[in-house]
Structures are given as C-alpha cells and as structure tokens.
Scaffold this motif. Structure first.
Motif, short mmCIF file in Angstrom:
data_model
loop_
_atom_site.label_atom_id
_atom_site.label_comp_id
_atom_site.label_asym_id
_atom_site.label_seq_id
_atom_site.Cartn_x
_atom_site.Cartn_y
_atom_site.Cartn_z
N ARG A 142 44.64 42.30 44.91
CA ARG A 142 45.20 42.00 43.59
C ARG A 142 46.57 41.32 43.72
O ARG A 142 47.03 40.68 42.76
CB ARG A 142 45.34 43.29 42.77
CG ARG A 142 44.03 43.80 42.23
CD ARG A 142 44.16 45.13 41.51
NE ARG A 142 42.93 45.42 40.78
CZ ARG A 142 42.72 45.20 39.49
NH1 ARG A 142 43.70 44.66 38.76
NH2 ARG A 142 41.58 45.48 38.92
N HIS A 165 39.66 36.62 45.81
CA HIS A 165 38.87 37.21 44.72
C HIS A 165 37.48 37.62 45.17
O HIS A 165 36.90 38.55 44.59
CB HIS A 165 38.81 36.24 43.53
CG HIS A 165 40.07 36.22 42.72
ND1 HIS A 165 40.47 37.29 41.96
CD2 HIS A 165 41.03 35.28 42.59
CE1 HIS A 165 41.62 37.02 41.38
NE2 HIS A 165 41.98 35.80 41.74
N ARG A 168 38.23 40.98 46.72
CA ARG A 168 38.49 41.94 45.64
C ARG A 168 37.20 42.33 44.94
O ARG A 168 36.99 43.52 44.64
CB ARG A 168 39.47 41.31 44.64
CG ARG A 168 39.68 42.16 43.38
CD ARG A 168 40.56 41.46 42.37
NE ARG A 168 40.46 42.10 41.07
CZ ARG A 168 41.04 41.64 39.96
NH1 ARG A 168 41.79 40.54 40.00
NH2 ARG A 168 40.89 42.28 38.82
N GLU A 172 36.07 46.21 44.81
CA GLU A 172 35.96 46.92 43.53
C GLU A 172 34.52 47.34 43.26
O GLU A 172 34.27 48.41 42.69
CB GLU A 172 36.51 46.05 42.40
CG GLU A 172 38.01 45.84 42.51
CD GLU A 172 38.61 45.12 41.32
OE1 GLU A 172 37.83 44.67 40.44
OE2 GLU A 172 39.85 44.99 41.26
N GLN A 237 47.97 45.44 35.85
CA GLN A 237 48.04 44.86 37.20
C GLN A 237 47.33 45.72 38.23
O GLN A 237 46.66 45.20 39.13
CB GLN A 237 49.51 44.68 37.61
CG GLN A 237 50.28 43.67 36.78
CD GLN A 237 51.76 43.70 37.11
OE1 GLN A 237 52.35 44.77 37.26
NE2 GLN A 237 52.37 42.53 37.22
N GLU A 391 42.45 36.60 37.10
CA GLU A 391 43.42 37.55 37.67
C GLU A 391 43.27 38.93 37.04
O GLU A 391 43.45 39.95 37.70
CB GLU A 391 44.85 37.04 37.48
CG GLU A 391 45.23 35.89 38.37
CD GLU A 391 45.13 36.23 39.86
OE1 GLU A 391 45.41 37.39 40.22
OE2 GLU A 391 44.76 35.35 40.64
N GLY A 394 38.78 39.63 37.55
CA GLY A 394 38.08 39.38 38.80
C GLY A 394 36.77 38.64 38.56
O GLY A 394 36.44 38.25 37.44
#
Length: 530
Positions: A142, A165, A168, A172, A237, A391, A394
């Motif tokens: 992130r 990304h 990420r 996630e 964030q 951002e 995702g």
C-alpha cells in the motif's frame, strides 16, 4: 587397478571414466556436457581434474582411470581452470538470470513467477512466492515506492507492469480468507530473539527470524501493536483488517507478543540479553539521550553499530530501522529488517556474520536495437491497467488478471537449476572477465513446439544433439555453422516443432542452462484424419 581420488583409495575391477570412479568414491565432479545414458562429448571442460602422479590434467567425463592415478578434484589449479572455463562461457551468454524487476526489488521478491501464478489463477502458489521473500506484503504494497516498476523492462516500450498492485491484490486475497497462508518455517533451532518495537521493522524482523526456525518475542510499549502504522496512516490508507491479518500470519508462525512493556522501565537491556539469545532493537526514531540511558552508544542519528552487520557495541544486541537512521520509505524498513534478521540468525548459529549474500546473477545489460520488440511480442499489447480508485480499492480479479498479461517475463525459467549459474556462483566466476566489445543479439525462438529456444544461452554442450539422435527424432538438433560461429539448431533448417516432435521434455531436462525451456503457450496440433 588402484588409484586415489581426493586421498580416497579405490580399487576397481574394470576400467571406468574418472567421473564414474569419483562417483563410487562419493566425490562430486561438476559436469555440463555429460548426461548418464548418453555418450560423452567433452566440450565444456568444467570436469577437469589433475593427476598428481603425472602432473597432467584430464577431462573426468571421458578420460579412463589408469592404475596408480592420484586424482585431485579440488586443488587451486583446478578451481582456477574451472573458473576460467566458466568465465569464457559467460562471455558469450546472452540473457538475465533474474528479471530487472527482481534485481531492483530491495527485498528480492520473485516478481515474474508471482505474475505467472496470478495469471494462471494459481493464487495459493502466488502468495507462497510472495511470502518467501516479503514480510507484511498487504501492508507494504500500500505504501511501497516500487523501484521494481521503474526498472521494469517494459518501460522501454510503454509503461511498466503494475507490480505493486498485483502483489497487493494477491496479499489481500489471502488475508480475506478464514485461514490465510502460513509460510513453512525451517526446523526449530531452539534459539530465541527479543524484538523491541512492533512497527514495520519489528514485525518484519520477527517474520524473517521465524522463517529460519528461530523463536522471536516482540515487546511493545503501547497496548496496541503496529507502532507508527497506527499513528501515521488513517483507516482509509491502512484498514484495521489488513494490519490484523498480517498479525494473524505472524501469530500463526509462532511469533509471541507482549504489550505494555517499556524498555528501561519494565525490563532492562541486560535482562533481555540474559533471557534471550539475541536482542533486536526496532524502537523507531529515538533521541540519543534516551538510547544512552539504556546503555547504548549513539551517533547524532541513532544507535552506533557495525553498519555491515547491524550489531551494536554490546554483544548480541542488534538494531535496524529508524532507530539507526531515519527511514521514510517503508520498503527500506523491510529491507533493513530482512538484513538484520539474517545477521542475527548467523550470530545465533555461531556463523560468520556476513549478512545476505546473493547468488551469481547474469545480466543482459542495455538492450540493442530491435530487442525490445522480441520481449514485447510475447506479451499483451494493451496499455497499463489503471482503473479509477486504484489506490483506494486495489485491483479486482479481472483487472489483476488482465494486467498480468502485460508482463514480458524477462527472467530465466531455469535460474533455479541452471548448471552454468550454480557453478559460476560456486567458483566465483565473473561475467565481464572476458567481455568483448559487443554482444550478439538476443534471440527467442517460439515455433509452437514443446520447448522455446534461446540460442544466446546455449553453451554448445551437444546434449540436445545426442538426446534427439538417441531418441530417434526425424530431424532433431545438430550443430550449424563452422568455427566460432557454430551453434545448435534443427537439422536441415527445419522448424523447432519438427525437430522436437517426440522428446521436447527430455531435451529440456538435459539442457544444462536455460537455452531450452518449456513452452508455456504450446498447443499441440491434433493429427489429421487419414
């Protein structure tokens, strides 16, 4: 006949090669152009050994044993000869062991493999690849400044792949499961480490120490874990579930946490040193005066220590992160944690403290005119996937899978088992020792065969020639050209698919480098009805 190999006495009933005699003695001699079941070719010369009885040097793969031989496979002369042989081969080698993105990643994450796994919907494999090198990926990605994307070779053509990304997305995806992936650790060493501070550096250090079998306990002065992650980032964030998910992984790895413990008030540095095998200070940016009250020597930036090992002037006490030097980049914090964890592990195991030593890595260097087109031809031509709210939200699964198609896969698929790389690392060979003024052009031959062929990685060992001949391929491989221009190619100028109709897999298995590797896009042509 009697002989010795590395001072091991042997008595043989029948003549064999030095190589096979050494195997009987339990001595490994490196070979690249020889494979059991096929005739020797004696081309690479990496198998040279010395007969101390005569002073002569022999190729072990083909030279027969002689009574009275005193074979030395490890003397300095032989090591230097093997090193020179490797350096000559490297001087003609065209290709990267690791892709530019992996080399530029501060924690050495194996990006291309992860992207292939996401593309193929092998998400369990993807998260295993990520966590093999990366601590806290769902948090880090992130905020990472992504040097891998800046160095992505595709930037020569349009825009780099969205590596941050994609990582990420996979991380996630994993944390949203009821049981996230817990990386397997090495066998327990029984060694313990106290880590003071539960910010990024402390948590990442605990992760890397757990991976290698040590037992870390994280001490946090607050009642909540996370350090500056809790104070510098809001819920948008860094959602609470992401931090909790990464803590769940750490607990699953056996990391223990103790909150509300203030170093210097509730427990002293000396007491930690007595109770644990080593101490890692990850206190965050601290005033020199407060550090000095703990018994530490300081500089104007933080703790005074050995910059190469991360060890303070107190035996067994290490430090990393902003307590050593203010670090605004989260990637640098994780990198520092990985490095200090390796040093702590070496200390606990009674080894020389060298830190992380990377394996030999061949680099193609700057691309020549037209070479980027070869790389791009194997990837999707679409522009970078950049949806609104990326951002914040995702990638979705569809967006992630679409972005994976843009990767050019610059890495060598054989990098983990390439004999040329393994031996170059073992003998300390240097890529540029015999470097010419210019290198040959990169080639990538993909003709819907079971293998793809990169002639620039070929060492002319001849194994592909012998395997296709011995297995009865109609055309198969042969040597094309003369002198210094000779190279392996398909007989009678046929295409790769005609040359490898039967034994592509066996040829790939025999190839000692990444010159011949599996064609991931291969689609066998159904036989025509007669």
């Amino acid at each position: 006949m009697k002989l010795t190999i590395d001072n091991c006495e042997l008595e043989l009933d029948e003549p064999v090669t030095i190589y096979h005699a050494a195997k009987q003695a339990g001595v490994d001699i490196p070979v690249m152009c020889y494979k059991e079941g096929h005739d020797y070719f004696t081309s690479c010369m990496i198998c040279e050994v010395k007969d101390k009885a005569t002073g002569r040097v022999h190729p072990a793969c083909s030279a027969p044993v002689v009574d009275g031989m005193e074979i030395d496979t490890r003397c300095e002369e032989i090591r230097e000869r093997r090193k020179a042989t490797l350096e000559l081969l490297l001087s003609e080698h065209i290709g990267d062991c690791e892709a530019p993105c992996q080399r530029l990643c501060a924690i050495h994450s194996e990006v291309p493999r992860m992207i292939r796994e996401i593309k193929d919907e092998k998400m369990d494999d993807a998260i295993a690849t990520i966590r093999r090198d990366m601590a806290l990926p769902a948090i880090l990605e992130r905020f990472c400044n992504a040097p891998c994307e800046k160095g992505c070779r595709r930037t020569i053509h349009d825009e780099g792949v969205s590596i941050r990304h994609l990582t990420r997305y996979a991380a996630e995806w994993d944390l949203k499961r009821e049981a996230p992936y817990i990386p397997p650790a090495k066998e327990s060493t029984g060694k313990t480490v106290a880590i003071v501070g539960s910010g990024v550096t402390g948590l990442a250090s605990a992760y890397y120490l757990s991976l290698v079998g040590h037992s870390p306990t994280v001490f946090e002065q607050s009642d909540h874990l996370g350090g500056r992650l809790l104070t510098e980032h809001d819920e948008e964030q860094l959602p609470a579930w992401v931090l909790e998910g990464e803590l769940k992984v750490l607990r699953g790895m056996g990391v223990e946490f103790k909150t509300g413990v203030v170093l210097g008030r509730d427990i002293s540095l000396a007491q930690l040193g007595e109770q644990f095998g080593a101490v890692c200070l990850a206190l965050g940016q601290s005033e020199p005066a407060s550090l000095e009250t703990l018994g530490l020597e300081t500089t104007d930036k933080g703790i005074k220590l050995n910059s190469k090992t991360g060890q303070a002037l107190i035996e067994g006490v290490f430090a990393a992160g902003s307590v050593v030097k203010p670090q605004p980049a989260m990637l640098k914090l994780v990198q520092g944690a990985k490095g200090v964890a390796e040093c702590i592990s070496q200390f606990l195991n009674g080894e020389s403290i060298t830190g992380i030593v990377e394996m030999y890595n061949h680099m193609m260097g700057r691309l020549q005119e037209g070479e980027i087109d070869i790389f791009v031809s194997g990837a999707s031509p679409i522009p970078r996937v950049d949806p609104d709210g990326l951002e914040l939200n995702g990638f979705s699964q569809a967006e992630a899978e679409e972005e994976t198609t843009r990767c050019m896969h610059c890495d060598c698929r054989a990098k983990d088992h390439c004999s040329l790389r393994i031996y170059s690392d073992e003998y300390g060979a240097k890529q540029a020792e015999f470097k010419g003024e210019t290198r040959a052009k990169h080639e990538h031959i993909n003709q819907n065969a079971g293998a793809v062929y990169e002639p620039g990685k070929c060492i002319k060992c001849g194994l592909c020639v012998r395997v296709t001949k011995d297995e009865g391929e109609e055309f198969g491989f042969t040597f094309v050209g003369r002198g210094f221009d000779v190279k392996a190619g398909i007989s009678l100028n046929q295409t790769l698919d005609r040359g490898l109709e039967k034994v592509a897999g066996k040829v790939i298995e025999a190839c000692p480098t990444g010159a011949l590797e599996e064609n991931e896009k291969y689609q066998p042509v159904a036989p025509k009805d007669v």
